[in-house]
Design a protein around this motif. Structure first.
Motif, PDB file in Angstrom:
ATOM      1  N   SER A  13       0.849  -1.193   0.000  1.00  0.00           N
ATOM      2  CA  SER A  13       0.000   0.000   0.000  1.00  0.00           C
ATOM      3  C   SER A  13       0.882   1.239   0.000  1.00  0.00           C
ATOM      4  O   SER A  13       2.096   1.144  -0.191  1.00  0.00           O
ATOM      5  CB  SER A  13      -0.913  -0.028   1.231  1.00  0.00           C
ATOM      6  N   GLY A  14       0.257   2.390   0.253  1.00  0.00           N
ATOM      7  CA  GLY A  14       1.022   3.628   0.276  1.00  0.00           C
ATOM      8  C   GLY A  14       1.951   3.694   1.483  1.00  0.00           C
ATOM      9  O   GLY A  14       2.961   4.392   1.467  1.00  0.00           O
ATOM     10  N   GLY A  57       3.757   1.531  -2.800  1.00  0.00           N
ATOM     11  CA  GLY A  57       2.821   2.579  -3.243  1.00  0.00           C
ATOM     12  C   GLY A  57       3.485   3.946  -3.218  1.00  0.00           C
ATOM     13  O   GLY A  57       3.264   4.787  -4.086  1.00  0.00           O
ATOM     14  N   PRO A  75      -3.311  10.308  -5.892  1.00  0.00           N
ATOM     15  CA  PRO A  75      -2.243   9.322  -5.827  1.00  0.00           C
ATOM     16  C   PRO A  75      -1.819   8.903  -7.229  1.00  0.00           C
ATOM     17  O   PRO A  75      -2.652   8.653  -8.100  1.00  0.00           O
ATOM     18  CB  PRO A  75      -2.902   8.155  -5.086  1.00  0.00           C
ATOM     19  N   GLY A 123       0.002   6.250  -8.367  1.00  0.00           N
ATOM     20  CA  GLY A 123       0.118   4.842  -8.773  1.00  0.00           C
ATOM     21  C   GLY A 123      -0.791   4.479  -9.944  1.00  0.00           C
ATOM     22  O   GLY A 123      -0.330   3.944 -10.964  1.00  0.00           O
ATOM     23  N   SER A 176       0.430   3.292 -13.801  1.00  0.00           N
ATOM     24  CA  SER A 176       0.086   1.991 -14.398  1.00  0.00           C
ATOM     25  C   SER A 176      -0.755   2.175 -15.654  1.00  0.00           C
ATOM     26  O   SER A 176      -0.690   1.372 -16.577  1.00  0.00           O
ATOM     27  CB  SER A 176      -0.574   1.054 -13.385  1.00  0.00           C
ATOM     28  N   ALA A 193      -4.275  -3.181  -6.723  1.00  0.00           N
ATOM     29  CA  ALA A 193      -5.100  -2.762  -7.869  1.00  0.00           C
ATOM     30  C   ALA A 193      -4.268  -2.783  -9.155  1.00  0.00           C
ATOM     31  O   ALA A 193      -4.821  -2.708 -10.253  1.00  0.00           O
ATOM     32  CB  ALA A 193      -5.648  -1.354  -7.639  1.00  0.00           C
ATOM     33  N   ASN A 194      -2.955  -2.887  -9.016  1.00  0.00           N
ATOM     34  CA  ASN A 194      -2.079  -2.863 -10.191  1.00  0.00           C
ATOM     35  C   ASN A 194      -2.182  -4.181 -10.977  1.00  0.00           C
ATOM     36  O   ASN A 194      -1.861  -5.251 -10.475  1.00  0.00           O
ATOM     37  CB  ASN A 194      -0.628  -2.627  -9.738  1.00  0.00           C
ATOM     38  N   MET A 238      -8.551  -0.436  -2.444  1.00  0.00           N
ATOM     39  CA  MET A 238      -8.077   0.704  -1.660  1.00  0.00           C
ATOM     40  C   MET A 238      -8.755   0.678  -0.279  1.00  0.00           C
ATOM     41  O   MET A 238      -9.620  -0.153  -0.021  1.00  0.00           O
ATOM     42  CB  MET A 238      -8.409   2.008  -2.392  1.00  0.00           C
ATOM     43  N   ASP A 239      -8.380   1.631   0.572  1.00  0.00           N
ATOM     44  CA  ASP A 239      -8.914   1.643   1.935  1.00  0.00           C
ATOM     45  C   ASP A 239     -10.444   1.687   1.936  1.00  0.00           C
ATOM     46  O   ASP A 239     -11.054   2.468   1.200  1.00  0.00           O
ATOM     47  CB  ASP A 239      -8.380   2.875   2.685  1.00  0.00           C
TER      48      ASP A 239
HETATM   49  O1  KG4 Z   1      -4.182   0.763   0.756  1.00  0.00           O
HETATM   50  P1  KG4 Z   1      -4.289   2.155   0.240  1.00  0.00           P
HETATM   51  O2  KG4 Z   1      -5.619   2.612  -0.297  1.00  0.00           O
HETATM   52  O3  KG4 Z   1      -3.866   3.190   1.341  1.00  0.00           O
HETATM   53  C1  KG4 Z   1      -2.858   2.937   2.264  1.00  0.00           C
HETATM   54  O4  KG4 Z   1      -3.143   2.226   3.276  1.00  0.00           O
HETATM   55  O5  KG4 Z   1      -1.714   3.377   1.976  1.00  0.00           O
HETATM   56  O6  KG4 Z   1      -3.150   2.301  -0.884  1.00  0.00           O
HETATM   57  C2  KG4 Z   1      -2.939   3.488  -1.597  1.00  0.00           C
HETATM   58  C3  KG4 Z   1      -1.726   3.307  -2.501  1.00  0.00           C
HETATM   59  C4  KG4 Z   1      -1.244   4.594  -3.157  1.00  0.00           C
HETATM   60  O7  KG4 Z   1       0.158   4.685  -2.994  1.00  0.00           O
HETATM   61  C5  KG4 Z   1      -1.607   4.415  -4.633  1.00  0.00           C
HETATM   62  O8  KG4 Z   1      -0.766   5.099  -5.519  1.00  0.00           O
HETATM   63  C6  KG4 Z   1      -1.463   2.917  -4.776  1.00  0.00           C
HETATM   64  O9  KG4 Z   1      -2.043   2.401  -3.593  1.00  0.00           O
HETATM   65  N1  KG4 Z   1      -2.176   2.399  -5.967  1.00  0.00           N
HETATM   66  C7  KG4 Z   1      -1.563   1.871  -7.050  1.00  0.00           C
HETATM   67  C8  KG4 Z   1      -2.591   1.531  -7.964  1.00  0.00           C
HETATM   68  N2  KG4 Z   1      -3.797   1.860  -7.399  1.00  0.00           N
HETATM   69  C9  KG4 Z   1      -3.521   2.384  -6.176  1.00  0.00           C
HETATM   70  N3  KG4 Z   1      -0.264   1.648  -7.300  1.00  0.00           N
HETATM   71  C10 KG4 Z   1       0.049   1.090  -8.494  1.00  0.00           C
HETATM   72  N4  KG4 Z   1      -0.864   0.748  -9.430  1.00  0.00           N
HETATM   73  C11 KG4 Z   1      -2.182   0.949  -9.207  1.00  0.00           C
HETATM   74  N5  KG4 Z   1      -3.067   0.604 -10.142  1.00  0.00           N
END
Ligand code: KG4
Ligand code: ZN
Length: 360
Positions: free
Chosen positions: A139-140, A166, A181, A183, A187, A293-294, A323-324
């Motif tokens: 995650s992030g 992330g 964000p 990410g 992608s 999600a990637n 995501m969260d």
């Molecule tokens: O789990 P999350 O919603 O929040 C945290 O707990 O951090 O994760 C968010 C992270 C962000 O860094 C975002 O850029 C990344 O997930 N993210 C991705 C993709 N979708 C979300 N990173 C790469 N490819 C994606 N498709």
């Protein structure tokens, strides 16, 4: 039983009511108020602004989810890890509701929530999960390999020593002046690019441990952009920062840059997960957290998992729950509720550094 989940550890104010039993974890009602638009202009989440936005949003979100609903059998709230400003808002609301409704409270770990995002909306989801499960949480804020031996029984196998995966995506996206964000944007651009054009480093990939390091990758991207220019093959390019992009005569495109960068992250994540899988021989490989999600990561891990013998089952979050979200928090609380592992509302604390594999 019906469990109300509350999640406010980062930039989403999320509330969900789920119906939880061994037959499955099904969402009855849910609502998420995202703060992405608020934080976009700062290039990342600003804790003080996040706390204030959670405080403004949380009661209307609870009200909407609980409209025409009976009070739940338990309340689950993320009490760590995460930003203290957000955690405090969720914990205070959950504790107040627990007191007013006289409903038991469960302080939940956010990472345990991500792990259970893979079981939502699946018939017999909790019953079908086979242990041991090897969890790659990306995650992030986190990049960890965790061995789940049973519900509530976690062992840390490897962790990032600096940036999370992330974060690596988001930092490179920031260099490209993509909105936070970044990410998902990297992608998206990567889909049309050649991943073998720029030889980004694969930090720690061949080291004899299960740890990760992504900070150097961002620095490599920074230097590459400083020393090179990108051609813009994209028919609908982003606003181009001066100095980074050149005229479309150069061979390497923005798509190639994103594809090469994404490939470096995916290669390291998959190599370390396979190393752990060969050692611990899990029955399930579970990929969760926002970076799950990637598509490239999911597809590559699926392909390599299928080649193991015997091949573990690979599970990813139910679509919509990458995501969260609060549904995953309520889902993870189910096995605690079954064992009556409740938290006294007078004793619950927000803990920004709570590790899922450390017993409380
Ligand atoms: O789990 P999350 O919603 O929040 C945290 O707990 O951090 O994760 C968010 C992270 C962000 O860094 C975002 O850029 C990344 O997930 N993210 C991705 C993709 N979708 C979300 N990173 C790469 N490819 C994606 N498709
Ligand atoms: Zn998360």
């Amino acid at each position: 039983m019906r469990i109300l989940g509350i999640e406010s550890s980062c930039d989403d104010t999320s509330v969900a009511l789920i119906d939880a039993s061994d037959k499955g974890l099904f969402v009855i009602a849910e609502k998420t108020a995202s703060q992405i638009d608020i934080h976009k202009k700062y290039g990342g989440v600003v804790p003080e602004i996040a706390g204030r936005a959670h405080a403004e949003q949380i009661l209307p979100v609870v009200e909407e989810v609980m409209k025409n609903q009976e009070k739940p059998d338990a309340i689950a709230v993320t009490s760590g890890p995460g930003l203290i400003t957000g955690l405090l808002v969720g914990v205070e609301v959950a504790k107040t509701l627990s007191y007013l409704w006289n409903v038991p409270l469960i302080g939940m770990n956010h990472i345990e929530g991500h792990i259970h995002s893979t079981l939502l909306e699946e018939q017999d989801g909790p019953k079908n999960l086979q242990f041991p499960a090897l969890c790659l949480i990306v995650s992030g804020g986190h990049t960890s390999l965790i061995l789940m031996k049973n519900f509530g029984d976690y062992e840390l196998l490897g962790n990032t020593r600096d940036d999370a995966a992330g974060e690596a995506f988001d930092k490179a996206a920031k260099l490209l002046q993509f909105d936070y964000p970044g990410g998902p944007k990297i992608s998206k651009y990567a889909e049309a690019g050649n991943p073998n054009v720029i030889p980004f480093p694969r930090p720690m990939m061949h080291d004899d441990n299960l740890d990760f390091s992504f900070a150097g990758l961002k620095t490599a991207a920074l230097y590459w952009l400083r020393d090179n220019a990108l051609a813009v093959a994209d028919p609908n390019p982003i606003t181009l920062p001066t100095g980074i992009f050149a005229t479309p005569s150069r061979a390497i495109t923005l798509n190639d840059f994103c594809a090469s960068y994404e490939q470096a992250i995916v290669d390291v994540l998959v190599a370390k997960t396979m190393k752990a899988a060969k050692k611990y021989k899990p029955k399930t490989i579970l990929l969760a957290g926002g970076v799950s999600a990637n598509k490239k990561l999911r597809e590559t891990l699926q392909k390599e998992t299928a080649e193991l013998s015997p091949a573990p089952i690979m599970k990813v979050p139910t679509p919509g729950y990458y995501m969260d979200n609060a549904a995953m928090i309520a889902a993870a609380a189910y096995h605690h509720a079954k064992k009556k592992e409740f938290t006294n509302w007078k004793e619950i604390n927000a803990d920004p550094n709570w590790k899922v594999y450390e017993k409380k």
